[in-house]
Enzyme design. Structure first.
Site, PDB file in Angstrom:
ATOM      1  CB  ILE A   1      -0.950   0.004   1.226  1.00  0.00           C
ATOM      2  CG1 ILE A   1      -1.751  -1.312   1.269  1.00  0.00           C
ATOM      3  CG2 ILE A   1      -1.865   1.217   1.172  1.00  0.00           C
ATOM      4  CD1 ILE A   1      -2.559  -1.622   0.017  1.00  0.00           C
ATOM      5  CE  LYS A   2       4.221   4.981  -5.022  1.00  0.00           C
ATOM      6  NZ  LYS A   2       4.219   5.130  -6.469  1.00  0.00           N
ATOM      7  CB  VAL A   3       0.750   5.643   2.852  1.00  0.00           C
ATOM      8  CG1 VAL A   3       0.088   6.705   3.706  1.00  0.00           C
ATOM      9  CG2 VAL A   3       0.068   4.299   3.039  1.00  0.00           C
TER      10      VAL A   3
END
Ligand code: G3P
Length: 312
Positions: free
Chosen positions: A127-129
């Site tokens: 997951i790219k945050v």
């Protein structure tokens, strides 16, 4: 080419703390061949277009993928449902290699919920945050939204790639929150400095967050804090950021991987490796430019021609 200001013994030591990238292999008869490059850096493609990345994956050049909303739009996504279809397909193609999928929700609860939705697209989904920028899209937003989400995802065992990293503090905070990757954007940093720097002052001056304070105190020294990895040639600003993060991570035995992003050309690719990046995510077009070389072409033609003598 970027020249690091000090030697790399600490960076070398840090790599040894990490899991080997290339494993040894059993070749039968109880024999094992040792891989000659257990701690090599990895290359990912920065793309959401299957046709561009599949040949690179099959060639063993890349073993991971990073996407973002801009790249998904380029790949033809015109709705969230279509974007999810593309992301699911990319996860399946790259399995078991990691594929970074970026959150589009902007509030903490929505981001945590959407993380579960994206994580369900493949067991290799990362997951790219975004680490910051929340107040830029909503002045009322909590500036630490990204860091809070990263910590909550870490607590749930969800792997995070922190994106939009432009200084070492952002990288360090993300690592502390539990991110397994941090993505400094070196190309955008260089682009920014090229277009905003005041040529009469020290290189990289446009990048100093202390700019306003310096103006109010009239202290030129504020422009030399090196806080955002400045103080050298503008073209090296991004590589200096990578080096600074790598040095800090090495000093404190942080094994969050440094995933150098926003790479524009082969020189920046090599700069990242000299600076101590663990992984480079590179547009397919740029990877294509290093696969060939005019002298390789010339040499190959000569070898092929001379080898014809052996076919008789
Ligand atoms: O992964 C995202 C990052 O690489 C963005 O690159 O080219 O939009 O600056 P770019």
């Amino acid at each position: 080419m970027f020249t690091p200001p000090v030697g790399n013994a600490a960076l070398f030591h840090r790599r040894g703390l990490m899991a080997p990238v290339n494993a040894d292999r059993e070749v039968g008869d109880g024999r094992t061949v040792k891989h000659p490059s257990p701690f090599a850096p990895r290359f990912f493609a920065d793309s959401a277009t299957r046709a561009d990345v599949e040949p690179l994956l099959r060639a063993g050049i890349i073993d991971g993928l990073t996407t973002n909303p801009t790249l998904l739009k380029k790949a033809g996504a015109d709705s969230w449902s279509r974007a999810k279809d593309i992301m699911r397909e990319l996860c399946a193609l790259f399995r078991p290699h990691p594929v970074s999928l970026e959150l589009t929700a902007l509030d903490e609860e929505g981001m945590v919920r959407q993380s579960a939705e994206l994580a369900a697209l493949g067991d290799n989904a990362i997951i790219k945050v975004p680490v910051g920028g929340y107040r830029a899209v909503n002045p009322e937003a909590d500036p630490y939204t990204g860091l809070k989400v990263i910590r909550r995802l870490w607590e749930q065992g969800i792997r995070v790639n922190t994106t939009l990293v432009f200084n070492t503090a952002q990288a360090l905070w993300a690592a502390n929150a539990g991110a397994v990757y941090v993505s400094p954007f070196l190309g955008r940093l260089a682009d920014y400095a090229y277009s905003h720097d005041d040529p009469r002052r020290s290189p990289g001056n446009s990048l100093y967050w202390a700019e306003d304070r310096a103006k109010s105190t009239g202290t030129e020294a504020m422009h030399n804090t090196a806080y955002v990895a400045t103080g050298g040639p503008v073209k090296d600003a991004g590589a200096r950021l990578i080096f600074e993060i790598a040095t800090v991570f090495a000093n404190y035995r942080i094994t969050t991987e440094i995933l150098a992003a926003s790479i524009r050309n082969p020189v920046q690719m090599m700069d990242c490796l000299v600076a101590g990046a663990d992984i480079l995510t590179v547009p397919a077009g740029v990877l294509g430019t290093v696969a060939d070389h005019p002298l390789s072409d010339e040499g190959m033609k000569a070898f092929a021609k001379d080898a014809q003598a052996f076919t008789r």
